[in-house]
Motif scaffolding. Structure first.
Motif, PDB file in Angstrom:
ATOM      1  N   ILE A  91       0.854  -1.184   0.000  1.00 47.10           N
ATOM      2  CA  ILE A  91       0.000   0.000   0.000  1.00 47.10           C
ATOM      3  C   ILE A  91       0.894   1.240   0.000  1.00 47.10           C
ATOM      4  CG2 ILE A  91      -2.118   0.970   0.986  1.00 47.10           C
ATOM      5  CD1 ILE A  91      -2.187  -2.132   0.844  1.00 47.10           C
ATOM      6  N   GLY A  92       0.823   2.018  -1.077  1.00 45.63           N
ATOM      7  CA  GLY A  92       1.621   3.244  -1.197  1.00 45.63           C
ATOM      8  C   GLY A  92       2.792   3.037  -2.136  1.00 45.63           C
ATOM      9  N   VAL A  93       2.575   3.428  -3.418  1.00 46.14           N
ATOM     10  CA  VAL A  93       3.616   3.194  -4.423  1.00 46.14           C
ATOM     11  C   VAL A  93       4.442   4.471  -4.625  1.00 46.14           C
ATOM     12  CG1 VAL A  93       4.049   2.198  -6.703  1.00 46.14           C
ATOM     13  CG2 VAL A  93       1.955   1.612  -5.504  1.00 46.14           C
ATOM     14  N   GLY A  94       5.044   4.965  -3.533  1.00 43.46           N
ATOM     15  CA  GLY A  94       5.940   6.122  -3.621  1.00 43.46           C
ATOM     16  C   GLY A  94       7.352   5.641  -3.929  1.00 43.46           C
ATOM     17  N   ASN A  95       8.333   6.389  -3.435  1.00 45.52           N
ATOM     18  CA  ASN A  95       9.724   5.995  -3.711  1.00 45.52           C
ATOM     19  C   ASN A  95      10.072   4.638  -3.073  1.00 45.52           C
ATOM     20  OD1 ASN A  95      10.662   8.268  -5.233  1.00 45.52           O
ATOM     21  ND2 ASN A  95      10.423   9.463  -3.362  1.00 45.52           N
ATOM     22  N   LEU A  96       9.713   4.499  -1.789  1.00 39.39           N
ATOM     23  CA  LEU A  96      10.032   3.252  -1.087  1.00 39.39           C
ATOM     24  C   LEU A  96       9.198   2.094  -1.639  1.00 39.39           C
ATOM     25  CD1 LEU A  96      11.777   2.163   1.170  1.00 39.39           C
ATOM     26  CD2 LEU A  96       9.996   2.786   2.815  1.00 39.39           C
ATOM     27  N   PHE A 117      -1.653  -0.731  -4.040  1.00 41.96           N
ATOM     28  CA  PHE A 117      -2.715   0.274  -3.982  1.00 41.96           C
ATOM     29  C   PHE A 117      -2.106   1.651  -3.816  1.00 41.96           C
ATOM     30  CE2 PHE A 117      -4.492  -3.678  -2.490  1.00 41.96           C
ATOM     31  CZ  PHE A 117      -5.722  -3.735  -3.152  1.00 41.96           C
ATOM     32  N   ASP A 118      -2.796   2.673  -4.361  1.00 43.67           N
ATOM     33  CA  ASP A 118      -2.349   4.052  -4.207  1.00 43.67           C
ATOM     34  C   ASP A 118      -3.562   4.960  -4.433  1.00 43.67           C
ATOM     35  OD1 ASP A 118       0.854   5.155  -4.331  1.00 43.67           O
ATOM     36  OD2 ASP A 118      -0.727   6.649  -4.663  1.00 43.67           O
ATOM     37  N   VAL A 119      -3.364   6.276  -4.209  1.00 36.17           N
ATOM     38  CA  VAL A 119      -4.445   7.230  -4.527  1.00 36.17           C
ATOM     39  C   VAL A 119      -4.124   8.033  -5.773  1.00 36.17           C
ATOM     40  CG1 VAL A 119      -5.617   7.717  -2.350  1.00 36.17           C
ATOM     41  CG2 VAL A 119      -3.400   8.777  -2.813  1.00 36.17           C
ATOM     42  N   ASP A 120      -2.876   7.989  -6.200  1.00 39.59           N
ATOM     43  CA  ASP A 120      -2.426   8.836  -7.304  1.00 39.59           C
ATOM     44  C   ASP A 120      -3.010   8.334  -8.639  1.00 39.59           C
ATOM     45  OD1 ASP A 120      -1.024  10.101  -9.293  1.00 39.59           O
ATOM     46  OD2 ASP A 120       0.923   9.969  -8.275  1.00 39.59           O
ATOM     47  N   GLY A 122      -2.272   8.991 -11.523  1.00 39.37           N
ATOM     48  CA  GLY A 122      -1.222   8.696 -12.499  1.00 39.37           C
ATOM     49  C   GLY A 122      -0.651   7.285 -12.333  1.00 39.37           C
ATOM     50  N   LYS A 123      -0.869   6.678 -11.182  1.00 32.87           N
ATOM     51  CA  LYS A 123      -0.307   5.344 -10.915  1.00 32.87           C
ATOM     52  C   LYS A 123      -1.366   4.247 -11.043  1.00 32.87           C
ATOM     53  CE  LYS A 123       3.172   7.358  -7.884  1.00 32.87           C
ATOM     54  NZ  LYS A 123       3.544   7.733  -6.525  1.00 32.87           N
ATOM     55  N   ILE A 124      -2.615   4.612 -10.712  1.00 38.16           N
ATOM     56  CA  ILE A 124      -3.688   3.602 -10.716  1.00 38.16           C
ATOM     57  C   ILE A 124      -3.929   3.087 -12.137  1.00 38.16           C
ATOM     58  CG2 ILE A 124      -6.184   3.279 -10.299  1.00 38.16           C
ATOM     59  CD1 ILE A 124      -5.551   5.566  -8.068  1.00 38.16           C
ATOM     60  N   HIS A 135      -6.821   1.414  -7.060  1.00 38.70           N
ATOM     61  CA  HIS A 135      -7.189   2.545  -6.204  1.00 38.70           C
ATOM     62  C   HIS A 135      -7.390   2.050  -4.777  1.00 38.70           C
ATOM     63  CE1 HIS A 135      -9.101   6.050  -4.541  1.00 38.70           C
ATOM     64  NE2 HIS A 135      -8.779   6.711  -5.649  1.00 38.70           N
ATOM     65  N   ILE A 136      -6.938   2.873  -3.839  1.00 35.22           N
ATOM     66  CA  ILE A 136      -7.036   2.488  -2.421  1.00 35.22           C
ATOM     67  C   ILE A 136      -8.490   2.219  -2.011  1.00 35.22           C
ATOM     68  CG2 ILE A 136      -7.059   4.896  -1.609  1.00 35.22           C
ATOM     69  CD1 ILE A 136      -5.241   2.044   0.180  1.00 35.22           C
ATOM     70  N   ASN A 137      -9.428   2.906  -2.656  1.00 37.65           N
ATOM     71  CA  ASN A 137     -10.853   2.690  -2.304  1.00 37.65           C
ATOM     72  C   ASN A 137     -11.319   1.275  -2.656  1.00 37.65           C
ATOM     73  OD1 ASN A 137     -10.906   5.263  -1.440  1.00 37.65           O
ATOM     74  ND2 ASN A 137     -12.104   6.097  -3.149  1.00 37.65           N
ATOM     75  N   LEU A 153       3.157  -1.531   4.328  1.00 31.07           N
ATOM     76  CA  LEU A 153       2.588  -0.184   4.370  1.00 31.07           C
ATOM     77  C   LEU A 153       3.675   0.863   4.122  1.00 31.07           C
ATOM     78  CD1 LEU A 153      -0.265   0.764   4.888  1.00 31.07           C
ATOM     79  CD2 LEU A 153       0.254   0.899   7.326  1.00 31.07           C
ATOM     80  N   THR A 154       3.586   1.526   2.967  1.00 29.90           N
ATOM     81  CA  THR A 154       4.577   2.566   2.633  1.00 29.90           C
ATOM     82  C   THR A 154       3.851   3.834   2.191  1.00 29.90           C
ATOM     83  OG1 THR A 154       4.771   1.421   0.496  1.00 29.90           O
ATOM     84  CG2 THR A 154       6.585   1.134   2.037  1.00 29.90           C
ATOM     85  N   VAL A 155       2.881   4.271   2.997  1.00 30.27           N
ATOM     86  CA  VAL A 155       2.119   5.494   2.705  1.00 30.27           C
ATOM     87  C   VAL A 155       2.607   6.612   3.618  1.00 30.27           C
ATOM     88  CG1 VAL A 155       0.022   4.322   1.900  1.00 30.27           C
ATOM     89  CG2 VAL A 155       0.332   4.751   4.348  1.00 30.27           C
ATOM     90  N   PRO A 156       2.199   7.859   3.373  1.00 29.59           N
ATOM     91  CA  PRO A 156       2.565   8.928   4.317  1.00 29.59           C
ATOM     92  C   PRO A 156       1.954   8.642   5.693  1.00 29.59           C
ATOM     93  CG  PRO A 156       1.649   9.848   2.283  1.00 29.59           C
ATOM     94  CD  PRO A 156       1.459   8.377   2.212  1.00 29.59           C
ATOM     95  N   VAL A 157       2.604   9.161   6.736  1.00 33.08           N
ATOM     96  CA  VAL A 157       2.209   8.822   8.113  1.00 33.08           C
ATOM     97  C   VAL A 157       0.723   9.077   8.385  1.00 33.08           C
ATOM     98  CG1 VAL A 157       3.098  11.049   8.984  1.00 33.08           C
ATOM     99  CG2 VAL A 157       2.818   9.110  10.556  1.00 33.08           C
ATOM    100  N   GLY A 158       0.194  10.181   7.860  1.00 30.66           N
ATOM    101  CA  GLY A 158      -1.196  10.545   8.135  1.00 30.66           C
ATOM    102  C   GLY A 158      -2.208   9.561   7.569  1.00 30.66           C
ATOM    103  N   ALA A 159      -1.806   8.829   6.540  1.00 32.93           N
ATOM    104  CA  ALA A 159      -2.741   7.896   5.897  1.00 32.93           C
ATOM    105  C   ALA A 159      -2.678   6.505   6.528  1.00 32.93           C
ATOM    106  CB  ALA A 159      -2.421   7.810   4.409  1.00 32.93           C
ATOM    107  N   ALA A 160      -1.692   6.288   7.403  1.00 37.57           N
ATOM    108  CA  ALA A 160      -1.410   4.923   7.851  1.00 37.57           C
ATOM    109  C   ALA A 160      -2.547   4.279   8.661  1.00 37.57           C
ATOM    110  CB  ALA A 160      -0.110   4.904   8.663  1.00 37.57           C
ATOM    111  N   PRO A 162      -5.947   4.967   9.067  1.00 40.59           N
ATOM    112  CA  PRO A 162      -7.181   4.577   8.360  1.00 40.59           C
ATOM    113  C   PRO A 162      -6.973   3.414   7.399  1.00 40.59           C
ATOM    114  CG  PRO A 162      -6.651   6.919   7.963  1.00 40.59           C
ATOM    115  CD  PRO A 162      -5.644   6.402   8.921  1.00 40.59           C
ATOM    116  N   ILE A 163      -5.813   3.370   6.755  1.00 39.89           N
ATOM    117  CA  ILE A 163      -5.551   2.253   5.830  1.00 39.89           C
ATOM    118  C   ILE A 163      -5.379   0.957   6.632  1.00 39.89           C
ATOM    119  CG2 ILE A 163      -3.882   1.292   4.187  1.00 39.89           C
ATOM    120  CD1 ILE A 163      -3.471   4.143   3.162  1.00 39.89           C
ATOM    121  N   ALA A 164      -4.694   1.047   7.768  1.00 41.84           N
ATOM    122  CA  ALA A 164      -4.525  -0.141   8.608  1.00 41.84           C
ATOM    123  C   ALA A 164      -5.894  -0.669   9.047  1.00 41.84           C
ATOM    124  CB  ALA A 164      -3.656   0.191   9.822  1.00 41.84           C
TER     125      ALA A 164
END
Ligand code: ATP
Length: 217
Positions: A91-96, A117-120, A122-124, A135-137, A153-160, A162-164
């Motif tokens: 979950i979270g297709v950023g750099n990491l 999964f991601d919200v971007d 451009g990636k979905i 999509h994360i939804n 889990l490799t999403v920004p801290v604030g999203a962690a 609710p996704i968990a």
């Protein structure tokens, strides 16, 4: 000894993948036996600990012979479920997250990222290293049709959190959490936390405060 009923101490269990990786290399190079001293040198665990660890598996080294590499490998492969591939969601297709998608986990253990999964936008709908990104939804829907118990889990801290919560609702049983968030989850869900920034900072601190001198190595 029955695999199902055997309980090994957690500290021992944590060292199993380390032993497994080294023994696999030995086996590939054609070596049939190994001493606890050789193992100790290679995996940097003292030989008394290795002998104690191995005694839990019923592997008793013979004096002057050491351990049978294939016996240990077969045992570890079974214990670590190497005979089957464990599918994983990311979950979270950023750099990491992207780096993990490119990383070949099957080289050393039989886990494989099956979907991401991601919200971007451009990636979905795209794929990275053959892994489709949703999509994360759609997390509950996509996980419901697959037998996946593990998530990274490799999403920004604030999203962690609710996704968990969504992962818990989707039936995930284990989370490898790379975010700095301390997750609150039902007790049946196992969370292993790896905060790379903290680990690095801790290394630098320990290097300064507790320098390792050559003799005590
Ligand atoms: P990048 O450079 O691609 O932004 P990063 O690792 O620096 O990568 P982060 O902000 O940590 O970026 O986000 C990691 C990934 O998590 C990104 O791909 C981002 O789109 C994704 N993301 C952010 N919020 C969510 C969310 N709620 N659900 C799923 N993925 C998310």
């Amino acid at each position: 000894m029955s695999q199902e009923h055997m309980k090994i101490p957690q500290a021992t269990a944590k060292r199993l993948p380390l032993y497994y990786r080294f023994l696999k290399n030995l086996s590939v190079s054609g070596k049939q036996r190994v001493s606890s001293a050789e193992l100790a040198e290679a995996v940097k665990v003292d030989s008394a600990t290795i002998r104690r660890d191995f005694s839990y598996f019923g592997a008793l080294g013979k004096k002057g012979y050491g351990y049978n590499v294939n016996y240990l490998l077969t045992f570890f492969a079974k214990t670590l479920s190497q005979d089957e591939t464990t599918p994983v969601a990311l979950i979270g297709v950023g750099n990491l997250g992207t780096a993990f998608l490119h990383y070949n986990f099957t080289k050393n253990n039989n886990t494989m990222i099956q979907l991401a999964f991601d919200v971007d936008p451009g990636k979905i709908g795209t794929e990275i290293a053959d892994v489709p990104i949703y999509h994360i939804n759609d997390i509950k829907k996509e996980l419901a049709t697959r037998e996946i118990d593990v998530a990274i889990l490799t999403v920004p801290v604030g999203a962690a959190q609710p996704i968990a919560d969504d992962l818990a609702a989707a039936g995930i049983k284990g989370i490898l959490n790379f975010t700095p968030a301390r997750l609150t989850l039902p007790p049946h869900i196992r969370v292993h936390h790896i905060d790379l920034a903290v680990e690095l900072q801790s290394l630098v601190y320990f290097m300064k405060q507790y320098p390792v001198n050559e003799e005590s190595k």
